[in-house]
Design an enzyme around this catalytic site. Structure first.
Site, PDB file in Angstrom:
ATOM      1  N   GLY A   1     -91.038  -0.595   8.847  1.00 29.32           N
ATOM      2  CA  GLY A   1     -90.196   0.430   9.453  1.00 29.32           C
ATOM      3  C   GLY A   1     -90.210   0.290  10.955  1.00 29.32           C
TER       4      GLY A   1
ATOM      5  CD  GLN B   1     -91.993   1.906  16.272  1.00 30.32           C
ATOM      6  OE1 GLN B   1     -91.268   2.069  15.298  1.00 30.32           O
ATOM      7  NE2 GLN B   1     -93.159   1.269  16.190  1.00 30.32           N
TER       8      GLN B   1
ATOM      9  CB  CYS C   1     -97.680   2.042  13.963  1.00 35.05           C
ATOM     10  SG  CYS C   1     -96.274   2.437  15.005  1.00 35.05           S
ATOM     11  CG  LEU C   2     -94.002  -3.084  13.613  1.00 33.91           C
ATOM     12  CD1 LEU C   2     -92.511  -3.384  13.588  1.00 33.91           C
ATOM     13  CD2 LEU C   2     -94.804  -4.335  13.289  1.00 33.91           C
TER      14      LEU C   2
ATOM     15  CG  HIS D   1     -95.074   5.894  10.381  1.00 30.48           C
ATOM     16  ND1 HIS D   1     -96.404   5.583  10.496  1.00 30.48           N
ATOM     17  CD2 HIS D   1     -94.453   5.204  11.375  1.00 30.48           C
ATOM     18  CE1 HIS D   1     -96.580   4.744  11.512  1.00 30.48           C
ATOM     19  NE2 HIS D   1     -95.410   4.498  12.068  1.00 30.48           N
ATOM     20  CD  GLU D   2     -90.828   3.905  11.016  1.00 34.35           C
ATOM     21  OE1 GLU D   2     -90.613   3.959  12.237  1.00 34.35           O
ATOM     22  OE2 GLU D   2     -91.724   3.200  10.524  1.00 34.35           O
TER      23      GLU D   2
ATOM     24  CG  HIS E   1     -92.286   6.136  15.642  1.00 28.85           C
ATOM     25  ND1 HIS E   1     -93.214   5.865  16.613  1.00 28.85           N
ATOM     26  CD2 HIS E   1     -92.628   5.374  14.579  1.00 28.85           C
ATOM     27  CE1 HIS E   1     -94.077   4.975  16.157  1.00 28.85           C
ATOM     28  NE2 HIS E   1     -93.753   4.659  14.922  1.00 28.85           N
TER      29      HIS E   1
HETATM   30 NI    NI Z   1     -94.714   3.302  13.643  1.00 25.89          NI
END
Ligand code: NI
Length: 174
Positions: free
Chosen positions: A46, A51, A94-95, A136-137, A140
């Site tokens: 995701g 991000q 998470c990236l 989660h997204e 963000h």
């Molecule tokens: Ni993330």
């Protein structure tokens, strides 16, 4: 399509709330394409627009395993409209927090509304990994990271180590 640099925490850009998209136009479609390419390239499941430094409520997700056909999802202005009382604990990564993982509690099943790439309103029910990933997204988009759901001790430890890695140049900073 273009691969975009991913911002690594701690970074003030990851703590801001993103603005709703007024209409899904060519610019947003191009962003969706770039975000999917960026997510696949980074082996993520995701990615949210903040991000990559774009403070818009845009998310891409693909929870298919490596041996499954890819199932790209594009969610614009996603909004949780219902959550189950059942809670599950899953390990999240998470990236923007590379190589760190933590267990996070979230509702097991959710219903979400969103705009698709032709600006049409859609609704979907999700459970399992997809429900976790969508929540989660969406976090963000509100400036919330998964580490904000764990103890401050663990959060500070992770952020301190990432900060150090960035200063030492072992993590590329977007
Ligand atoms: Ni993330």
């Amino acid at each position: 399509m273009a691969r975009l640099p991913i911002i690594v925490a701690p970074d003030p850009r990851l703590k801001k709330a993103s603005a709703p998209v007024e209409a899904v136009d060519d610019e947003i479609c191009a962003l969706l394409d770039d975000m999917l390419e960026t997510m696949y390239d980074a082996n993520g499941v995701g990615l949210a627009a903040p991000q990559v430094g774009v403070l818009k409520r845009v998310v891409v997700i693909d929870v298919a395993r490596a041996d499954e056909t890819s199932t790209p999802m594009e969610l614009v202005n996603p909004e949780v409209v219902w959550v189950s009382d059942d809670i599950v604990v899953k390990e999240e990564g998470c990236l923007s927090l590379p190589e760190y993982y933590a267990e996070v509690e979230r509702p097991e099943t959710i219903r979400v509304t969103y705009l698709d790439r032709v600006n049409k309103k859609q609704e979907l029910e999700a459970d399992e990994m997809l429900a976790t990933c969508i929540q989660h997204e969406i976090d963000h988009l509100d400036g919330v990271l998964f580490v904000d759901h764990v103890s401050s001790l663990k959060r500070n430890m992770i952020l301190r180590k990432l900060n150090k890695a960035k200063r030492q140049g072992s993590i590329t900073v977007a």
